[in-house]
Design a protein around this motif. Structure first.
Motif, short mmCIF file in Angstrom:
data_model
loop_
_atom_site.label_atom_id
_atom_site.label_comp_id
_atom_site.label_asym_id
_atom_site.label_seq_id
_atom_site.Cartn_x
_atom_site.Cartn_y
_atom_site.Cartn_z
N THR A 1 -11.24 76.69 51.25
CA THR A 1 -11.30 78.06 51.75
C THR A 1 -12.01 78.87 50.66
O THR A 1 -12.23 78.35 49.57
CB THR A 1 -9.90 78.67 51.95
N HIS A 2 -12.31 80.12 50.97
CA HIS A 2 -13.02 80.85 49.90
C HIS A 2 -12.07 81.28 48.78
O HIS A 2 -12.48 81.91 47.82
CB HIS A 2 -13.85 82.01 50.46
N GLN A 3 -10.79 80.87 48.88
CA GLN A 3 -9.87 81.14 47.77
C GLN A 3 -9.59 79.90 46.92
O GLN A 3 -9.01 80.00 45.85
CB GLN A 3 -8.53 81.67 48.31
N THR A 4 -9.95 78.71 47.41
CA THR A 4 -9.59 77.48 46.69
C THR A 4 -10.61 77.05 45.66
O THR A 4 -10.31 76.21 44.82
CB THR A 4 -9.45 76.28 47.65
N GLY A 5 -11.83 77.56 45.72
CA GLY A 5 -12.91 77.01 44.91
C GLY A 5 -13.49 75.82 45.65
O GLY A 5 -12.88 75.35 46.62
N TYR B 1 -3.15 77.85 28.93
CA TYR B 1 -4.44 77.22 29.22
C TYR B 1 -4.94 77.63 30.59
O TYR B 1 -4.16 77.66 31.55
CB TYR B 1 -4.26 75.70 29.17
N ILE B 2 -6.21 77.94 30.68
CA ILE B 2 -6.82 78.21 31.99
C ILE B 2 -8.10 77.39 32.09
O ILE B 2 -8.96 77.48 31.21
CB ILE B 2 -7.10 79.70 32.20
N GLY B 3 -8.21 76.59 33.11
CA GLY B 3 -9.38 75.72 33.28
C GLY B 3 -10.59 76.52 33.76
O GLY B 3 -10.48 77.38 34.61
N LEU B 4 -11.76 76.25 33.17
CA LEU B 4 -13.01 76.88 33.59
C LEU B 4 -14.02 75.78 33.94
O LEU B 4 -13.67 74.59 33.92
CB LEU B 4 -13.54 77.79 32.47
N GLU B 5 -15.26 76.17 34.21
CA GLU B 5 -16.21 75.20 34.76
C GLU B 5 -17.18 74.56 33.76
O GLU B 5 -17.90 73.64 34.11
CB GLU B 5 -17.05 75.88 35.86
N GLY B 6 -17.21 75.06 32.50
CA GLY B 6 -18.25 74.62 31.57
C GLY B 6 -17.96 73.33 30.81
O GLY B 6 -17.09 72.55 31.21
N GLN C 1 -0.79 71.19 44.31
CA GLN C 1 -1.58 72.37 44.64
C GLN C 1 -2.14 73.05 43.39
O GLN C 1 -2.86 74.03 43.48
CB GLN C 1 -0.72 73.38 45.41
N GLU C 2 -1.77 72.53 42.22
CA GLU C 2 -2.19 73.20 40.99
C GLU C 2 -3.36 72.46 40.35
O GLU C 2 -3.57 71.28 40.61
CB GLU C 2 -1.01 73.25 40.01
N ASP C 3 -4.09 73.14 39.49
CA ASP C 3 -5.15 72.54 38.70
C ASP C 3 -4.48 71.57 37.74
O ASP C 3 -3.66 71.98 36.91
CB ASP C 3 -5.88 73.66 37.93
N SER C 4 -4.78 70.26 37.82
CA SER C 4 -4.04 69.27 37.04
C SER C 4 -4.20 69.52 35.54
O SER C 4 -3.29 69.24 34.76
CB SER C 4 -4.48 67.85 37.41
N ARG C 5 -5.34 70.06 35.13
CA ARG C 5 -5.53 70.37 33.71
C ARG C 5 -4.53 71.45 33.27
O ARG C 5 -3.93 71.39 32.21
CB ARG C 5 -6.95 70.91 33.46
N HIS D 1 -1.68 76.07 48.98
CA HIS D 1 -1.50 77.34 48.28
C HIS D 1 -2.80 78.14 48.34
O HIS D 1 -3.51 78.29 47.35
CB HIS D 1 -1.10 77.10 46.83
N SER D 2 -3.10 78.64 49.52
CA SER D 2 -4.29 79.46 49.69
C SER D 2 -4.20 80.21 51.01
O SER D 2 -3.60 79.71 51.96
CB SER D 2 -5.54 78.58 49.70
N GLY D 3 -4.82 81.37 51.04
CA GLY D 3 -4.96 82.08 52.31
C GLY D 3 -6.29 81.67 52.93
O GLY D 3 -6.92 80.71 52.48
#
Ligand code: GDP
Ligand code: MN
Length: 396
Positions: free
Chosen positions: A83-87, A252-257, A237-241, A50-52
């Protein structure tokens, strides 16, 4: 919800959109076999994630021999393609799409998005295809064509014709282009899609217009009307969190902190993220527990936040209008006990039944820090996190 390229192409085909022939493969052997079925001189091995921007990351390879196909497939399968869209963590390639190769004469960009201001679908097109739309709008802003569709009548042939002419297509190609553009709109409309991007839509050497790539996402609120599309969901393809929280009805949206947040109301949740940053911390997530949150829901929110291994401190921030502070407090106490929480926890309650709520927390005998204001809560949680972190660092 997003789906894979090959799934999008399958759906678009039903609306008269031209797509290359292809087949799915889960192993290098199967990839070779699929290519033999297509029986062309060349084929394209495409990683389904799931990315371009897969091409630049090695996820799209044009192959001429069985060995090349097997090699490309072996390299892609099981890989976390970045990719530069996946993180930076990338996305797992679990399946490949093997497609007949297309002889490209021209690449066009064609996108359909919901324009919130217009409250309509807007078609975005450019004769500078192949590049991403962000780059086109930066490099060739004048090449971008916009056309708004009136939902009462849908995309009309004259409107599609106008787009085709503006793209500078040869007169002989116009009828085909009209069929592709109106087909895409029809798919978007009937399938309740939120976004459809064909990049590139190509003109082949033989003068055919073909959708070479397809990205389709759906409006989650309309998925109940399309059980067959819901089936296409690929959780890998999804963020498991996010999947964990979403499956339990949490926003819920996962962040990096490192600082987990449990807040009610999307606006307050965003303000809380800002305040944590201003206090020198980094939030681990956005979480809106919603109005009228029961103690069970609060407990569930804690589980969702703790599902993220990066979390080292938690901030609960509730402004109870529809909610009740005593319910929230009850949920907090239960969560700390049941989950045996040892990391710093700061709770700020305000609004309905705040006295009862605070009393519950204070009399619980648990290690819970309370705060009166959001600023104070953010300062306290960041300070407690820093202290715990240095303690951890010393212990190591
Ligand atoms: P993306 O990188 O994820 O957007 O994947 P695409 O499916 O758009 O492929 C990337 C690029 O590979 C396209 O823009 C094309 O330039 C090229 N490509 C893909 N398929 C073919 C093909 O069949 N023939 C040729 N010549 N190029 C292709
Ligand atoms: Mn593409």
């Amino acid at each position: 919800m997003d789906i894979h390229e090959y799934q999008a192409k399958e759906l678009l085909k039903k609306f008269g959109v031209n797509v290359p022939r292809g087949g799915i493969a889960y192993s290098p052997e199967q990839a070779v076999y699929r290519a033999q079925e297509l029986s062309g001189e060349k084929c394209v091995v495409k990683a389904q994630i799931h990315s371009g921007a897969r091409g630049k990351a090695g996820g799209v390879r044009i192959c001429s021999t069985d060995d090349e196909i097997a090699d490309a497939a072996a390299w892609m399968l099981g890989r976390k393609l970045v990719t530069h869209q996946t993180g930076p963590q990338g996305k797992l390639v679990g399946r490949l799409y093997i497609e007949e190769a297309t002889d490209i004469a021209q690449e066009i960009y064609l996108g359909f998005v919901m324009d919130r201001k217009e409250e309509r679908v807007v078609v975005v097109a450019s004769a500078q295809g192949g590049m991403e739309i962000e780059d086109i709008s930066a490099d060739e802003p004048d090449s971008i064509i916009r056309s708004v569709v009136d939902p009462a009548v849908g995309m009309q042939a004259f409107q599609a014709r106008e787009i085709a002419f503006q793209l500078g297509l040869d007169a002989a190609l116009i009828p085909q282009a009209v069929k592709q553009i109106t087909g895409c709109y029809k798919a978007m409309d009937e399938l309740d899609a939120a976004m459809l991007e064909i990049n590139p839509l190509v003109v082949t050497g033989a003068g055919e217009i073909v959708a070479l790539d397809a990205k389709l996402s759906f409006d989650d609120n309309a998925l109940f009307r399309h059980p067959d599309i819901s089936e296409l969901r690929d959780k890998s393809q999804e963020d498991s969190r996010e999947t964990y929280a979403e499956d339990r009805g949490l926003s819920y949206i996962g962040l990096e902190g490192e600082i987990g947040c449990i807040v009610n109301g999307a606006g307050l949740a965003m303000a809380t993220l800002d305040m944590i940053k201003m206090s020198g911390g980094e939030p681990a997530n956005f979480l809106d527990v919603g109005g009228g949150a029961s103690p069970e829901r609060v407990l569930m929110s804690f589980k969702a936040v703790l599902n993220d291994p990066n979390v080292e401190a938690i901030l609960v921030n509730i402004f109870a209008g529809i909610n009740r502070c005593d319910w929230i407090a009850e949920g907090v106490v239960r969560a700390v006990q049941e989950l045996k929480l040892t990391m710093p926890l700061v709770v700020r309650l305000s609004g309905t039944n705040v006295e009862e709520g605070r009393k519950l927390l204070n009399e619980s005998g648990l290690n819970i820090t309370t705060a009166e204001t959001l600023a104070e809560a953010a300062d306290k949680v960041v300070a407690a996190w820093k202290k715990a972190s240095t303690k951890n660092a010393e212990a190591i």
